[in-house]
Design an enzyme around this catalytic site. Structure first.
Site, PDB file in Angstrom:
ATOM      1  N   ASP A  39       0.720  -1.111   0.104  1.00  0.00           N
ATOM      2  CA  ASP A  39       0.062  -0.026   0.078  1.00  0.00           C
ATOM      3  C   ASP A  39       0.899   1.236   0.259  1.00  0.00           C
ATOM      4  O   ASP A  39       0.462   2.381   0.181  1.00  0.00           O
ATOM      5  CB  ASP A  39      -0.814  -0.057   1.189  1.00  0.00           C
ATOM      6  CG  ASP A  39      -0.321   0.103   2.691  1.00  0.00           C
ATOM      7  OD1 ASP A  39       1.164  -0.171   2.664  1.00  0.00           O
ATOM      8  OD2 ASP A  39      -0.811  -0.260   3.527  1.00  0.00           O
ATOM      9  N   LYS A  61      -2.739   4.407  -1.167  1.00  0.00           N
ATOM     10  CA  LYS A  61      -3.525   5.731  -1.297  1.00  0.00           C
ATOM     11  C   LYS A  61      -3.058   6.341  -2.917  1.00  0.00           C
ATOM     12  O   LYS A  61      -1.750   6.204  -3.044  1.00  0.00           O
ATOM     13  CB  LYS A  61      -2.825   6.611  -0.349  1.00  0.00           C
ATOM     14  CG  LYS A  61      -3.607   6.590   1.084  1.00  0.00           C
ATOM     15  CD  LYS A  61      -2.931   7.699   1.878  1.00  0.00           C
ATOM     16  CE  LYS A  61      -2.798   7.043   3.188  1.00  0.00           C
ATOM     17  NZ  LYS A  61      -1.814   8.053   4.218  1.00  0.00           N
ATOM     18  N   MET A 176       4.216  11.357  10.902  1.00  0.00           N
ATOM     19  CA  MET A 176       3.124  12.010  10.484  1.00  0.00           C
ATOM     20  C   MET A 176       3.039  13.249  11.221  1.00  0.00           C
ATOM     21  O   MET A 176       1.568  13.662  11.447  1.00  0.00           O
ATOM     22  CB  MET A 176       1.953  11.177  10.749  1.00  0.00           C
ATOM     23  CG  MET A 176       2.030   9.636   9.952  1.00  0.00           C
ATOM     24  SD  MET A 176       0.546   8.687  10.254  1.00  0.00           S
ATOM     25  CE  MET A 176       1.303   7.962  11.931  1.00  0.00           C
TER      26      MET A 176
HETATM   27  N1  SAH Z   1       5.264   1.843   9.797  1.00  0.00           N
HETATM   28  C1  SAH Z   1       6.094   2.823   9.356  1.00  0.00           C
HETATM   29  C2  SAH Z   1       5.137   4.207   9.694  1.00  0.00           C
HETATM   30  C3  SAH Z   1       4.082   4.370   8.921  1.00  0.00           C
HETATM   31  S1  SAH Z   1       3.186   6.108   9.215  1.00  0.00           S
HETATM   32  C4  SAH Z   1       7.414   2.771  10.058  1.00  0.00           C
HETATM   33  O1  SAH Z   1       7.514   1.888  11.044  1.00  0.00           O
HETATM   34  O2  SAH Z   1       8.096   3.585   9.573  1.00  0.00           O
HETATM   35  C5  SAH Z   1       3.973   7.122   7.882  1.00  0.00           C
HETATM   36  C6  SAH Z   1       4.667   7.810   8.484  1.00  0.00           C
HETATM   37  O3  SAH Z   1       5.990   7.379   8.704  1.00  0.00           O
HETATM   38  C7  SAH Z   1       5.127   9.134   7.661  1.00  0.00           C
HETATM   39  O4  SAH Z   1       4.251  10.036   7.713  1.00  0.00           O
HETATM   40  C8  SAH Z   1       6.474   9.620   8.182  1.00  0.00           C
HETATM   41  O5  SAH Z   1       6.324  10.320   9.450  1.00  0.00           O
HETATM   42  C9  SAH Z   1       7.160   8.303   8.561  1.00  0.00           C
HETATM   43  N2  SAH Z   1       8.213   7.938   7.488  1.00  0.00           N
HETATM   44  C10 SAH Z   1       7.977   6.589   7.017  1.00  0.00           C
HETATM   45  N3  SAH Z   1       8.901   6.520   5.951  1.00  0.00           N
HETATM   46  C11 SAH Z   1       9.643   7.587   6.270  1.00  0.00           C
HETATM   47  C12 SAH Z   1      10.761   7.961   5.765  1.00  0.00           C
HETATM   48  N4  SAH Z   1      11.639   7.338   4.692  1.00  0.00           N
HETATM   49  N5  SAH Z   1      11.590   9.028   6.257  1.00  0.00           N
HETATM   50  C13 SAH Z   1      10.843   9.929   7.035  1.00  0.00           C
HETATM   51  N6  SAH Z   1       9.747   9.529   7.403  1.00  0.00           N
HETATM   52  C14 SAH Z   1       8.908   8.181   7.203  1.00  0.00           C
END
Ligand code: SAH
Length: 506
Positions: A39, A61, A176
């Site tokens: 996703d 999305k 986020m």
């Molecule tokens: N399960 C994911 C988080 C999902 S929520 C994890 O463990 O990383 C989605 C949020 O994760 C984004 O809004 C951002 O805040 C963060 N995020 C995910 N990938 C990122 C990346 N490569 N760099 C910075 N923030 C990231």
């Protein structure tokens, strides 16, 4: 009669972006699965781990709207598992860190579907790590909190306890949070966290696009506005941010963020692309040639079957080795078919490929210079002996000419041919790239056919060639050559590109 296979779902964390950060177990499950459900925009090398016949379903999305609701996703997983499929549900970062993995697992349990959880490296620790920020450090903190900045709108504003979060002894990591940054900062200040507290925001962490903004709690909101910083990003608040300068390692390398054009054929491009990610560079894969069966396949088969009639086989390329052994394998044979035939490999990569097939080359000239190869073979053979040269259809002539004039009996057999591609994507990628790389003269020629304005374009690019023969082809075609590898391999090319002695343009 065997019972139908039971389906199974693996919830797999893909890691934060750098495809090298997926776990060994996650990679194995992707390589085995029947269906991959994802996703978010998983890095191409991760999706490429799946078998070609694996069904890939994107449920994420698009333009702000979910293509499938959470219930629909769960229903899909249940249905696929019910059909006996092995399903991988791939999620960015970790599956349980703000990723609804808990809900999906609970629903799978309720539906009686077998599942397993493969944790991933969360962006909450990986993005700071790739920015040189340790989430804990003995000089600064004994705990860190991972929080979401995205509150469920149905719950009203913030269930977070800012009085507890505003603690200089703890690092705060927000996910986020770009949409609610001003509110979060205001609440932390109100609750007594100092305006001087360092803040770092890391966007697109672990990827070639990674950017880091460092400010303080007092200045960060204005800075974000000034620089125009957007999601996805991690917000790190606390004194650990001060460690960044000495610990920075990823976003300050010479290849970091560079877009590097790979013109090698499919099959050879992937390995190069995977290595580039390790340097924080962004591979743009645009194969200019394709490897196909040779025009005279029957001759290739005859040579493979009659290989014992030769005193020596000379493999001129890694592709030649592959095509020779693929034909052996197809006949149910293996390296023993070579018997005591002696083997020469031109170039280290060719020798490596032979070694993988269980053959240690008897002669490996270090340089692909026709004269040197021919001289080496003359030393090792007698007049009248038969030599098979097995390689590309477009092989060069110096070697056989020299050998024949010294009374060796030489057969030249093509194991494959390279065919130039016609694809507008090549010119597009060439324009977008900072660095162009070439690994063979035939790629240079095919590339130029696709990019008629290559010479003026090259004025703003770095042109890198894998060795002198390729470099000569590029120069003859009117391209400037800025970098030539000393060792004629992908690693050699990377080492040359990394060398600070040359300045990467772009
Ligand atoms: N399960 C994911 C988080 C999902 S929520 C994890 O463990 O990383 C989605 C949020 O994760 C984004 O809004 C951002 O805040 C963060 N995020 C995910 N990938 C990122 C990346 N490569 N760099 C910075 N923030 C990231």
């Amino acid at each position: 009669m065997t019972a139908p296979r039971r389906g199974r779902v693996a919830l797999v964390g893909a890691g934060p972006g750098d495809p090298g950060l997926i776990t060994v177990k996650g990679a194995r499950l992707i390589a085995q699965c029947d269906v991959l459900v994802y996703d978010y925009l998983a890095a191409a090398p991760i999706v490429a781990l799946a078998r070609p016949d694996c069904e890939k379903i994107y449920v994420g999305k698009k333009a702000g709207a979910h293509t499938l609701s959470q219930d629909e996703i769960t229903a899909l997983l249940v249905r696929l598992a019910g059909e006996g499929k092995r399903v991988v549900r791939l999620k960015g970062g970790d599956v349980f860190v703000f990723a609804r993995g808990g809900e999906e697992a609970r629903d799978l349990h309720a539906a009686g579907v077998a599942f397993e959880i493969v944790p991933g490296i969360t962006s909450a620790i990986a993005a700071p790590a790739y920015a040189g920020i340790p989430v804990t450090h003995r000089d600064h903190n004994t705990a860190f909190t991972i929080a979401t900045g995205h509150e469920d709108p149905l719950k009203g504003y913030s269930s977070l306890d800012f009085a507890k979060l505003a603690d200089p002894g703890k690092t705060l990591v927000f996910l986020m949070a770009m949409g609610s940054l001003a509110g979060i900062v205001a609440r932390l200040l109100e609750n007594g966290l100092g305006a001087e507290t360092p803040v770092a925001i890391v966007r697109e962490g672990t990827k070639p696009q990674q950017e880091t903004l460092v400010a303080t709690l007092g200045t960060i909101v204005a800075e974000v506005e000034r620089v125009g910083f957007a999601a996805p990003a991690i917000v790190v608040i606390g004194d650990v941010v001060r460690e960044r300068e000495p610990i920075r390692w990823f976003d300050n390398g010479p290849l970091f963020g560079k877009k590097i054009l790979i013109t090698r054929p499919q099959g050879a491009a992937e390995e190069f692309a995977a290595r580039l990610w390790e340097f924080g560079a962004e591979p743009l894969v645009a194969p200019a040639i394709e490897i196909r069966l040779p025009a005279d396949e029957a001759a290739a088969v005859r040579a493979v079957e009659a290989v014992r009639e030769y005193a020596w086989v000379v493999f001129t390329s890694a592709n030649g080795v592959e095509s020779f052994f693929d034909r052996l394998t197809a006949r149910g044979a293996d390296a023993r078919a070579l018997g005591d035939v002696r083997v020469a490999a031109i170039g280290a990569k060719t020798a490596d490929r032979l070694a993988v097939r269980g053959v240690i080359a008897d002669f490996v000239p270090d340089e692909f210079v026709g004269e040197a190869v021919a001289a080496g073979l003359l030393e090792r053979t007698e007049p009248g002996e038969r030599i098979l040269i097995f390689g590309a259809q477009e092989a060069r002539d110096v070697i056989p000419d020299t050998l024949r004039s010294a009374e060796r009996v030489v057969d030249i057999v093509a194991g494959y041919q390279t065919v130039a591609q016609r694809d507008p994507a090549i010119a597009e990628a060439a324009r977008a790239a900072d660095i162009w790389t070439f690994a063979s003269p035939s790629t240079v020629r095919a590339f130029l056919d696709n990019v008629p304005d290559a010479t003026p374009l090259a004025a703003h690019k770095t042109v890198a060639c894998i060795g002198p023969v390729t470099a000569a082809a590029a120069r003859n075609a009117g391209l400037p050559v800025h970098v030539v590898a000393e060792e004629y391999t992908v690693d050699g090319l990377l080492a040359a590109l990394e060398n600070p002695a040359h300045e990467v343009l772009g």
